[in-house]
Motif scaffolding. Structure first.
Motif, PDB file in Angstrom:
ATOM      1  N   GLU A  79       4.862 -13.619  -3.475  1.00  0.00           N
ATOM      2  CA  GLU A  79       5.602 -12.695  -4.327  1.00  0.00           C
ATOM      3  C   GLU A  79       7.084 -13.039  -4.361  1.00  0.00           C
ATOM      4  OE1 GLU A  79       4.453 -10.481  -6.412  1.00  0.00           O
ATOM      5  OE2 GLU A  79       2.417 -11.061  -5.828  1.00  0.00           O
ATOM      6  N   ASN A  91       9.379  -3.927  -1.197  1.00  0.00           N
ATOM      7  CA  ASN A  91       8.908  -4.088  -2.574  1.00  0.00           C
ATOM      8  C   ASN A  91       7.974  -5.288  -2.705  1.00  0.00           C
ATOM      9  OD1 ASN A  91      10.256  -1.862  -3.633  1.00  0.00           O
ATOM     10  ND2 ASN A  91      12.109  -3.034  -4.109  1.00  0.00           N
ATOM     11  N   ARG A 105       6.079  -6.458  -0.327  1.00  0.00           N
ATOM     12  CA  ARG A 105       4.819  -6.090   0.324  1.00  0.00           C
ATOM     13  C   ARG A 105       3.972  -5.209  -0.602  1.00  0.00           C
ATOM     14  NH1 ARG A 105       7.883  -5.564   5.760  1.00  0.00           N
ATOM     15  NH2 ARG A 105       7.036  -7.320   6.966  1.00  0.00           N
ATOM     16  N   ARG A 106       4.612  -4.295  -1.341  1.00  0.00           N
ATOM     17  CA  ARG A 106       3.859  -3.451  -2.263  1.00  0.00           C
ATOM     18  C   ARG A 106       3.241  -4.286  -3.392  1.00  0.00           C
ATOM     19  NH1 ARG A 106       7.878   0.507  -0.970  1.00  0.00           N
ATOM     20  NH2 ARG A 106       9.320  -0.301  -2.561  1.00  0.00           N
ATOM     21  N   ARG A 107       4.002  -5.230  -3.900  1.00  0.00           N
ATOM     22  CA  ARG A 107       3.477  -6.079  -4.973  1.00  0.00           C
ATOM     23  C   ARG A 107       2.324  -6.949  -4.463  1.00  0.00           C
ATOM     24  NH1 ARG A 107       9.011  -7.371  -6.787  1.00  0.00           N
ATOM     25  NH2 ARG A 107       8.647  -9.568  -6.298  1.00  0.00           N
ATOM     26  N   ALA A 122       0.304  -6.200  -2.008  1.00  0.00           N
ATOM     27  CA  ALA A 122      -0.852  -5.320  -1.808  1.00  0.00           C
ATOM     28  C   ALA A 122      -1.566  -5.039  -3.120  1.00  0.00           C
ATOM     29  CB  ALA A 122      -0.400  -4.014  -1.154  1.00  0.00           C
ATOM     30  N   LYS A 123      -0.800  -4.840  -4.189  1.00  0.00           N
ATOM     31  CA  LYS A 123      -1.418  -4.603  -5.495  1.00  0.00           C
ATOM     32  C   LYS A 123      -2.182  -5.838  -5.972  1.00  0.00           C
ATOM     33  CE  LYS A 123       1.906  -1.186  -7.211  1.00  0.00           C
ATOM     34  NZ  LYS A 123       2.954  -0.909  -8.243  1.00  0.00           N
ATOM     35  N   GLY A 124      -1.629  -7.023  -5.647  1.00  0.00           N
ATOM     36  CA  GLY A 124      -2.295  -8.249  -6.036  1.00  0.00           C
ATOM     37  C   GLY A 124      -3.616  -8.436  -5.331  1.00  0.00           C
ATOM     38  N   GLU A 125      -3.700  -7.963  -4.107  1.00  0.00           N
ATOM     39  CA  GLU A 125      -4.968  -8.074  -3.357  1.00  0.00           C
ATOM     40  C   GLU A 125      -6.024  -7.160  -3.952  1.00  0.00           C
ATOM     41  OE1 GLU A 125      -3.001  -9.035   1.018  1.00  0.00           O
ATOM     42  OE2 GLU A 125      -3.897  -7.090   0.608  1.00  0.00           O
TER      43      GLU A 125
END
Length: 240
Positions: free
Chosen positions: A145, A231, A233-235, A237-240
């Motif tokens: 990311e 931010n 890490r959140r992106r 996580a969404k990708g996973e």
């Protein structure tokens, strides 16, 4: 929008008769009317090391030999066959002729020299593929990311060895390091080559990572937001 990735097919070939013949056939299959097949070697004399490539260049008017030491720019649109290149060579070729490359095949000489690129590009494997049974471990999703963000932010016509580009890259790498996120310089160099970075910038990137992992803190003047890593890490996580 994240759209700087390589948009042409890639292949990697073993340096044996089977691999070289397959590389030539693969490049010919990707030629279109009016195309030029570019054969790249680091030195002019290198061509004599491989009779198949020497005959290919000498017998066909639509095949051109370019020398990496002399610039190695692609002369006409079409596939490129790089013989015995490393990741730095790929970066330089793409920097000065990427828009002309219809397909790219690399013949190996030292598998470890391009393993990170192969791991990221996942090219078609030609000839003996045993060298590619073990690839570079995947990058941490947070690092990916961060690399996407840098790819959108950096002006890729400029060097990342100075100015704004250096500040942005170094501040990002330091933030990842300080957050305890593992970085692999060579793997990140391979990722960068596949995602639109060219010239010496992928190599500079790997060197910054190497230095930071060794405890050095390259100087930079860019300050990231306090929640930058969160931010990422959140992106991720969404990708996973």
């Amino acid at each position: 929008m994240f759209d700087r990735g390589v948009d042409y097919p890639t292949a990697v070939a073993s340096y044996d008769d089977e691999g070289v013949d397959a590389a030539i056939d693969w490049c010919c299959e990707h030629m279109e009317d009016g195309d030029t097949l570019t054969v790249w070697t680091s030195l002019k004399s290198n061509l004599r090391n491989c009779s198949q490539l020497e005959q290919l260049v000498n017998r066909h008017s639509n095949v051109k030999h370019v020398i990496g030491r002399g610039g190695g720019s692609v002369r006409g649109k079409g596939p490129v066959l790089m013989a015995w290149a490393d990741m730095d060579d790929i970066g330089k070729l793409v920097r000065y002729g990427g828009h002309k490359i219809r397909a790219l095949c690399v013949i190996t000489w030292n598998e470890d020299a391009i393993r990170p690129w192969v791991s990221a590009a996942r090219p078609t494997v030609l000839g003996d593929g045993s060298a590619w049974e073990d690839l570079t471990p995947e990058l941490d999703p947070v690092v990916v990311e961060a690399m996407k963000s840098l790819t959108r932010t950096v002006n890729h016509n400029n060097t990342i060895s100075g100015g704004f580009e250096k500040d942005v890259v170094v501040s990002t790498l330091l933030a990842l390091h300080d957050a305890g996120i593992r970085m692999d310089g060579e793997a990140m160099q391979g990722w960068a080559l596949v995602n639109g970075w060219s010239g010496k910038n992928p190599k500079h990137l790997a060197k910054y990572v190497e230095d930071i992992n060794a405890g050095k803190r390259p100087r930079c003047n860019h300050v990231l937001r306090a929640d930058y890593i969160d931010n990422l890490r959140r992106r991720a996580a969404k990708g996973e």
